[in-house]
Design a protein around this motif. Sequence first.
Motif, PDB file in Angstrom:
ATOM      1  N   ILE A  63      33.174  43.457  44.371  1.00  0.00           N
ATOM      2  CA  ILE A  63      34.384  42.682  44.100  1.00  0.00           C
ATOM      3  C   ILE A  63      34.393  42.302  42.624  1.00  0.00           C
ATOM      4  N   ALA A  64      35.430  42.770  41.902  1.00  0.00           N
ATOM      5  CA  ALA A  64      35.579  42.381  40.491  1.00  0.00           C
ATOM      6  C   ALA A  64      36.406  41.106  40.435  1.00  0.00           C
ATOM      7  N   CYS A  93      25.370  43.884  55.137  1.00  0.00           N
ATOM      8  CA  CYS A  93      26.473  43.772  54.200  1.00  0.00           C
ATOM      9  C   CYS A  93      26.088  42.849  53.039  1.00  0.00           C
ATOM     10  N   LEU A  94      26.305  43.307  51.800  1.00  0.00           N
ATOM     11  CA  LEU A  94      26.073  42.476  50.611  1.00  0.00           C
ATOM     12  C   LEU A  94      27.363  42.439  49.789  1.00  0.00           C
ATOM     13  N   PHE A  95      27.815  41.255  49.410  1.00  0.00           N
ATOM     14  CA  PHE A  95      28.982  41.112  48.549  1.00  0.00           C
ATOM     15  C   PHE A  95      28.494  40.933  47.111  1.00  0.00           C
ATOM     16  N   VAL A  96      28.944  41.818  46.228  1.00  0.00           N
ATOM     17  CA  VAL A  96      28.546  41.757  44.821  1.00  0.00           C
ATOM     18  C   VAL A  96      29.777  41.387  43.997  1.00  0.00           C
ATOM     19  N   HIS A  97      29.716  40.229  43.310  1.00  0.00           N
ATOM     20  CA  HIS A  97      30.821  39.743  42.475  1.00  0.00           C
ATOM     21  C   HIS A  97      30.503  40.118  41.025  1.00  0.00           C
ATOM     22  N   GLN A  98      31.275  41.041  40.463  1.00  0.00           N
ATOM     23  CA  GLN A  98      31.014  41.519  39.097  1.00  0.00           C
ATOM     24  C   GLN A  98      31.830  40.737  38.076  1.00  0.00           C
ATOM     25  N   THR A 110      22.805  34.104  51.115  1.00  0.00           N
ATOM     26  CA  THR A 110      21.939  35.258  50.804  1.00  0.00           C
ATOM     27  C   THR A 110      22.698  36.569  50.699  1.00  0.00           C
ATOM     28  N   CYS A 111      23.951  36.610  51.152  1.00  0.00           N
ATOM     29  CA  CYS A 111      24.700  37.871  51.172  1.00  0.00           C
ATOM     30  C   CYS A 111      25.704  37.970  50.022  1.00  0.00           C
ATOM     31  N   ASN A 112      25.641  37.049  49.053  1.00  0.00           N
ATOM     32  CA  ASN A 112      26.531  37.090  47.894  1.00  0.00           C
ATOM     33  C   ASN A 112      25.708  37.133  46.611  1.00  0.00           C
ATOM     34  N   TRP A 113      26.060  38.063  45.717  1.00  0.00           N
ATOM     35  CA  TRP A 113      25.343  38.208  44.447  1.00  0.00           C
ATOM     36  C   TRP A 113      26.352  38.235  43.290  1.00  0.00           C
ATOM     37  N   TYR A 114      25.981  37.575  42.202  1.00  0.00           N
ATOM     38  CA  TYR A 114      26.864  37.469  41.040  1.00  0.00           C
ATOM     39  C   TYR A 114      26.249  38.222  39.864  1.00  0.00           C
ATOM     40  N   ILE A 115      27.041  39.157  39.295  1.00  0.00           N
ATOM     41  CA  ILE A 115      26.527  40.018  38.220  1.00  0.00           C
ATOM     42  C   ILE A 115      27.447  39.874  37.007  1.00  0.00           C
ATOM     43  N   PRO A 116      26.879  39.619  35.811  1.00  0.00           N
ATOM     44  CA  PRO A 116      27.722  39.497  34.605  1.00  0.00           C
ATOM     45  C   PRO A 116      28.315  40.844  34.209  1.00  0.00           C
ATOM     46  N   GLY A 117      29.268  40.825  33.300  1.00  0.00           N
ATOM     47  CA  GLY A 117      29.889  42.066  32.836  1.00  0.00           C
ATOM     48  C   GLY A 117      28.896  42.936  32.089  1.00  0.00           C
ATOM     49  N   LEU A 118      29.177  44.239  32.064  1.00  0.00           N
ATOM     50  CA  LEU A 118      28.258  45.195  31.422  1.00  0.00           C
ATOM     51  C   LEU A 118      28.275  45.055  29.896  1.00  0.00           C
ATOM     52  N   TRP A 119      29.448  44.676  29.338  1.00  0.00           N
ATOM     53  CA  TRP A 119      29.583  44.630  27.876  1.00  0.00           C
ATOM     54  C   TRP A 119      29.740  43.199  27.374  1.00  0.00           C
ATOM     55  N   HIS A 120      29.204  42.973  26.167  1.00  0.00           N
ATOM     56  CA  HIS A 120      29.491  41.746  25.413  1.00  0.00           C
ATOM     57  C   HIS A 120      30.721  42.033  24.558  1.00  0.00           C
ATOM     58  N   GLY A 121      31.853  41.601  25.001  1.00  0.00           N
ATOM     59  CA  GLY A 121      33.072  41.897  24.230  1.00  0.00           C
ATOM     60  C   GLY A 121      33.770  43.122  24.777  1.00  0.00           C
ATOM     61  N   ASN A 122      34.607  43.759  23.898  1.00  0.00           N
ATOM     62  CA  ASN A 122      35.400  44.904  24.317  1.00  0.00           C
ATOM     63  C   ASN A 122      34.823  46.200  23.760  1.00  0.00           C
ATOM     64  N   PRO A 123      34.615  47.236  24.605  1.00  0.00           N
ATOM     65  CA  PRO A 123      34.142  48.534  24.105  1.00  0.00           C
ATOM     66  C   PRO A 123      35.225  49.123  23.180  1.00  0.00           C
ATOM     67  N   PRO A 124      34.881  50.082  22.268  1.00  0.00           N
ATOM     68  CA  PRO A 124      33.581  50.759  22.228  1.00  0.00           C
ATOM     69  C   PRO A 124      32.535  50.080  21.345  1.00  0.00           C
ATOM     70  N   MET A 125      32.928  49.064  20.522  1.00  0.00           N
ATOM     71  CA  MET A 125      31.985  48.475  19.577  1.00  0.00           C
ATOM     72  C   MET A 125      31.099  47.393  20.195  1.00  0.00           C
ATOM     73  N   GLY A 132      21.754  41.084  30.478  1.00  0.00           N
ATOM     74  CA  GLY A 132      21.775  40.323  31.735  1.00  0.00           C
ATOM     75  C   GLY A 132      22.313  41.125  32.905  1.00  0.00           C
ATOM     76  N   TYR A 133      23.129  42.137  32.588  1.00  0.00           N
ATOM     77  CA  TYR A 133      23.672  42.996  33.656  1.00  0.00           C
ATOM     78  C   TYR A 133      22.528  43.702  34.396  1.00  0.00           C
ATOM     79  N   SER A 134      21.651  44.357  33.629  1.00  0.00           N
ATOM     80  CA  SER A 134      20.537  45.093  34.227  1.00  0.00           C
ATOM     81  C   SER A 134      19.588  44.165  34.983  1.00  0.00           C
ATOM     82  N   GLU A 135      19.361  42.975  34.400  1.00  0.00           N
ATOM     83  CA  GLU A 135      18.454  42.025  35.069  1.00  0.00           C
ATOM     84  C   GLU A 135      19.032  41.574  36.416  1.00  0.00           C
TER      85      GLU A 135
END
Length: 1049
Positions: free
Chosen positions: A241-242, A272-277, A328-343, A349-352
């Motif tokens: 879920i984004a 079932c695991l809910f992942v909030h990105q 236990t079935c909800n996980w929160y994950i930060p965005g992959l990028w700091h800012g806007n790609p491509p720069m 923290g995403y990988s962690e």
Amino acid sequence: MSCFVSALSSSQERPYFLKWMRMNLDNLSRKSLSSLREQYKEMCQKFSENKEEIAQLDQQISNSSLGIEHFLREMGQLYEAAVSLPENVEFRQQMLHLPRLCAELMLDGFPLELVDGDASNIPLRWVRDVLLYLNSSVQPNNKILVVTVLGVQSTGKSTLLNTMFGVQFAVSSGRCTRGAFMQLLKVTEDIKKELGCDYLVIIDTEGLKSPELAKLDDSHEHDNELATLVVGLSDITIINIAMENSTEMKDILQIVVHAFIRMKEIGKKPKCLFVHQNVADVSAHDKNMRDRKLLLEQLNEMTEAAAKMENKEEYKKFSDVIEYDPETCNWYIPGLWHGNPPMAPVNAGYSEAVYDLKKNMIDVIGKCKNKTSGNNITEFLEWTKSLWNAVKYENFIFSFRNSLVADAYMRLCTEFHKWEWSFKKHMHSWSTQAETRVSNFETFKMKSDKSDLNDLLCKLKQEAVTKLDTLEKTTMENLSKYFEQTEGHVYLVEKYKEDFVSSVKCLRRETESSLLMQLEATVDLRRGMNKVDNIKKTFTDTMEKKVLGLLEELRKNNCSKSDAQMTDKELDGSFGQIWQDTINELSFTGLKKRPIYDCVFRQLRENMKQKGTENIIQTCSQFVQDTTSQHSDYHDTYIQEILHMIDDRLMSNKNTGVSEEFELSLKLYICGFSARTFQDMHECFIKENDPRRCLDQFKDKYRNDFKDLFHDRDQCQRKAEEFTKLCLMPAVETFIYSSLGPEIVDKMLQGKNAFQFRTRAFFQYTLLKELVNEDKFEKYVKYISSYEHFVKGWILDQITKQFSNEHEVSELEERHLRGITKKILEAVKMALNETCEDGIKGFIHCICKKLEQKLIIPKDALETVMVLNNASQEPFADWLTKSVEEMEQTLKEHLKKVDIQGKLHKLKIKPQNELFKSVFGCGIQCPFCKAPCEAGGEAHTDHCASVHRPQGLVANICSTDVHSEVHFKCFQTNYVFHPYKRYREIFPDWHIPADASIQASDYWKYVMARFNAKFAEEYKARPADVPLMWKSITKQQAENSLKESFSIK
């Protein structure tokens, strides 16, 4: 494609070729996509009203995304086209190695396209053959665990899987996943035990609610199908879920909940695991408690809505469908990028966060491992085929068919039949011992014992209840242990657990009712027999006194003469005179004859007060025949049992609309012939137990005893032989025939016939297979029109065939004969070592007392052996030992001369009846095609059949009819047409899977085509126009169709 396949064939060249090809394809896509996107942007800004051109550009953008997956898809399509050709075509032979190449690619880490993203189709033949090659390559290490991801398009599902597992699902060049891809990951040895599998299968899916499909009318169905498929295949489902797309979350949740409800109904329980990105704050889990509460409320709301659509309104909350803990079935994950790609730099923290999610998921998998055994590759393939066939039809829950579920259900039924027979066998054994105790009670009870038969009856009833409690508890424990195991896909049939629990309770209830009634009848009959035995004993004692008095008188009169001077003729004359005088003095009242007709009709009147076909008549007639073969006296429980049987049958066929007048007429007819037979049985019993007749029967024996005593002859040998012949031999024969019934059932359930009696479905398969092999029309008619009668006859034939070889049944008889002979000889030795009062009478009584738990010794015969007996104890014991040893040989020879039919007639527990009860089940037949119910246990809530029959020369069967718009009419609808779809309104206890893909099996098509003319003659109709395809079906194809229908491997 030829170059592509050729490059893949080289294992050394393959990885380099695919790497460079992917890079080149990405470059090509990037060039064309840049210009197309510019055009698209310009068109949307300047010419937004020109929707057709915008749609064409949109399609071009989609088509420009070319990847290796498209070449692999083409390879699969070439293969599917090739295998549809005849086997001798060269093109087909050239393509047969393609599945092997794809299986090797999977082992190298390349994904396999499971669902064609453009056609929304699973190429089943291609996927099947690839997975079969894959399975053969990795066996026996073929245990897999499936992880899938579901979510809205462009929410980073593929990126999440790539980060979590180090795989390379396509994410570059702005492409979105289309369809579903599966990738194989080998599990390292150090975590193999923890995960309980050899490989992880990762399934990446296209996004739900995609803009490309949103304009289509059936986009919702497409998303539902995809979600149902991947949730059904997975062991763990990640719902992605984004947070920025939270407005679409409700739609996604409803789709997901639909899938979970469908899986719940068929027994599959994915985690079932809910992942909030894209959650910025690292402490998101703590701060988002309110959001989790809101999510749970939405899940509950969606569950209720989806349950209504699936006609499963008992599900009110999400936790009713699946185990779900918001913490236990909800996980929160930060965005992959700091800012806007491509720069923008990548967010560490995403990988962690993904790593933490992965660790948690491994823990969840480890816990799942203890509850389920997981699938291997072939079972995963079976699930894929079944799920794909099911999602193509709207009524998923009622159309789902899967051989794994069928196999798990068959295993459960097989085990339950074993427990059920063990329960019955123990109670049969206890019942036999109880009857023996009742029969021997008055004969061998101690003088100090003041209890009577009523006290014994109360004691036996208490013992019976205790025994039943123990057996019920054991069976329930077996059932619970069975559902606790992880092997055999037990979790798939957990929804049937309550049915089998109810069946155990029903078995106990019915056994208790029947047993208590039987005990009361046994005690009542014994009470009547005791009166006769007391009269006989009075006569025996009187006759003994008279004979002893005559002896004393003759000896006094001849004290001055030699005894030898009295001839045998004179002794006969003196004995004859005293015999006649004694007979004249005694009053022979005997048993009072009863009017059985009055008893029967009194019970009938009682039965009809409570109330406010051919099979029934046959069943009752067989019961009367079995009862009269026991040569006992009449008891009211016999007619009560018959009326109970009629009521049960009428209740199970209540849909036939039997009137009270018909019921009364039926009962009058059955009670009429039963009363005549029971009257004859009663009169025979009276005649057999008439004291005068019994006394006359032993007149010669009294005379011989009188002469022996007069001449002071040694009686040891003759008395030992008489005791053996008159008392022990009939008791031993009765014991053997009482023990033989359950032994024959065991042999039938464990021997070469074990398969056919294992479950009701296997039994049906065996019957139908034998019918097609015998190829006799008359047997088909009997099977269809008199199913119950046919089954009983068939089972009897099977027993006769198996035991027609004398050696097998003789082995059982000899084992019991050896065992009881040993017991008798031990009783003689033990009696010798004890001090017996009352001389030889006390010695014989002591022997019988030690055998009272096993043998029912005829009381009148025992009395005649003990009177006028002057034998000495030790010589009598020696002669008795020899006589018993001779008896063993005599009985062995005698039993060999009785054929199996004769033996079955004499058995107390009829093996054919026990086997019939086991495989016949509830006996209910489909209201439309008359296919018999195969549901396991006696207390199942729904009736069902694996194979429904065509109702004539049509391709449709019940399963297709209840999925169609067709109508039916019958007695229950008052001959008014009613839609098949709503058949449960008329027949609520039948479950017929609604599936338009199921047609009449080739088996019944073959039978109908083969016997078309004979069926027409039998049913007085004209022969039908049989389709040419039906005529071309071979006997082998019919048998294969039967195997497929019953999931026989």
